[in-house]
Design a protein around this motif. Structure first.
Motif, PDB file in Angstrom:
ATOM      1  N   PHE A 125      23.544-103.236  31.913  1.00 32.70           N
ATOM      2  CA  PHE A 125      23.361-103.526  33.338  1.00 32.70           C
ATOM      3  C   PHE A 125      23.795-102.337  34.187  1.00 32.70           C
ATOM      4  CE2 PHE A 125      24.103-106.436  37.105  1.00 32.70           C
ATOM      5  CZ  PHE A 125      22.765-106.747  37.263  1.00 32.70           C
ATOM      6  N   LEU A 126      24.916-101.754  33.841  1.00 31.64           N
ATOM      7  CA  LEU A 126      25.469-100.640  34.607  1.00 31.64           C
ATOM      8  C   LEU A 126      24.614 -99.385  34.503  1.00 31.64           C
ATOM      9  CD1 LEU A 126      27.985 -99.849  36.296  1.00 31.64           C
ATOM     10  CD2 LEU A 126      29.053 -99.155  34.163  1.00 31.64           C
ATOM     11  N   MET A 127      24.102 -99.118  33.323  1.00 34.64           N
ATOM     12  CA  MET A 127      23.406 -97.857  33.087  1.00 34.64           C
ATOM     13  C   MET A 127      21.900 -97.915  33.267  1.00 34.64           C
ATOM     14  SD  MET A 127      25.918 -95.941  32.317  1.00 34.64           S
ATOM     15  CE  MET A 127      27.600 -96.078  31.729  1.00 34.64           C
ATOM     16  N   GLY A 128      21.358 -99.068  33.652  1.00 32.73           N
ATOM     17  CA  GLY A 128      19.912 -99.035  33.799  1.00 32.73           C
ATOM     18  C   GLY A 128      19.253-100.305  34.281  1.00 32.73           C
TER      19      GLY A 128
ATOM     20  N   ILE B 273      23.153-112.991  33.532  1.00 28.49           N
ATOM     21  CA  ILE B 273      24.460-113.247  32.927  1.00 28.49           C
ATOM     22  C   ILE B 273      24.895-111.962  32.240  1.00 28.49           C
ATOM     23  CG2 ILE B 273      25.791-114.604  31.280  1.00 28.49           C
ATOM     24  CD1 ILE B 273      23.829-116.909  31.763  1.00 28.49           C
ATOM     25  N   VAL B 274      25.951-111.349  32.797  1.00 28.97           N
ATOM     26  CA  VAL B 274      26.430-110.066  32.299  1.00 28.97           C
ATOM     27  C   VAL B 274      27.683-110.299  31.469  1.00 28.97           C
ATOM     28  CG1 VAL B 274      27.185-107.748  32.929  1.00 28.97           C
ATOM     29  CG2 VAL B 274      25.541-108.959  34.395  1.00 28.97           C
TER      30      VAL B 274
ATOM     31  N   PHE C 133      20.866-114.716  41.069  1.00 31.25           N
ATOM     32  CA  PHE C 133      22.314-114.941  40.993  1.00 31.25           C
ATOM     33  C   PHE C 133      22.861-114.133  39.823  1.00 31.25           C
ATOM     34  CE2 PHE C 133      26.175-117.309  39.871  1.00 31.25           C
ATOM     35  CZ  PHE C 133      26.718-117.566  41.122  1.00 31.25           C
ATOM     36  N   VAL C 134      24.022-113.526  40.023  1.00 25.51           N
ATOM     37  CA  VAL C 134      24.664-112.728  38.977  1.00 25.51           C
ATOM     38  C   VAL C 134      25.936-113.421  38.533  1.00 25.51           C
ATOM     39  CG1 VAL C 134      25.815-110.547  38.445  1.00 25.51           C
ATOM     40  CG2 VAL C 134      23.716-110.553  39.782  1.00 25.51           C
TER      41      VAL C 134
ATOM     42  N   CYS D 265      18.457-113.792  32.312  1.00 30.68           N
ATOM     43  CA  CYS D 265      18.581-112.464  31.711  1.00 30.68           C
ATOM     44  C   CYS D 265      19.997-112.315  31.167  1.00 30.68           C
ATOM     45  CB  CYS D 265      18.281-111.411  32.773  1.00 30.68           C
ATOM     46  SG  CYS D 265      18.382-109.734  32.174  1.00 30.68           S
ATOM     47  N   LEU D 266      20.126-112.214  29.847  1.00 30.78           N
ATOM     48  CA  LEU D 266      21.424-112.029  29.190  1.00 30.78           C
ATOM     49  C   LEU D 266      21.555-110.567  28.801  1.00 30.78           C
ATOM     50  CD1 LEU D 266      21.147-115.051  26.752  1.00 30.78           C
ATOM     51  CD2 LEU D 266      22.334-115.018  28.940  1.00 30.78           C
TER      52      LEU D 266
END
Length: 144
Positions: free
Chosen positions: A16-19, A37-38, A113-114, A9-10
């Motif tokens: 990522f933070l908002m939802g 992968i953020v 894994f993040v 997931c890219l």
């Protein structure tokens, strides 16, 4: 639906933070080996680009109301730990390969894994860290 397919997931830090952070709970509970992968540039680029295009006074003042996501700087690796999910933070290109290897090992063991990839902000007004200062604590009339 396809447990034998690798899922990566890219996504950006704002998304990522908002939802999407709640997805870590489900991934951990259901042992979904997803690599998140953020791209963490501490900025909502989409809102900044729309503001630049549609709000000339804000653009001229160099004040972007809602795109800067720093202060506090979010560590998505630390946030993942709250869900009992391992992660890594990459701040230099040379760190990426090792972090990806760590992530792949976790995936092989059936765990998510993040990977928090701290990136430079680029583009118009990217260097701006301005945001409207507001303190709820300062507005309180009753001290608890």
């Amino acid at each position: 639906a396809k447990p034998n397919r690798q899922v990566v997931c890219l996504l950006g830090d704002g998304a990522f933070l908002m939802g999407q952070i709640e997805a870590l709970w489900a991934a951990r509970r259901h042992e979904a080996p997803v690599l998140y992968i953020v791209f963490n540039n501490r900025s909502f680029n989409d809102t900044r680009m729309r503001m630049i295009a549609n709000a000339p006074r804000m653009r001229e003042a160099q004040q972007d109301m809602g795109s800067y996501l720093g202060n506090p700087d979010v560590s998505f690796e630390q946030a993942a730990k709250a869900f009992d999910v391992k992660g890594a933070t990459v701040t230099k290109p040379g760190e990426l390969a090792d972090a990806l290897k760590r992530g792949v090992r976790e995936l092989k063991d059936g765990r998510p894994f993040v990977l928090d990839v701290v990136a430079e902000r680029v583009g118009p007004l990217a260097e701006s860290t301005w945001y409207p200062k507001y303190s709820v604590a300062e507005r309180r009339t009753k001290q608890v």
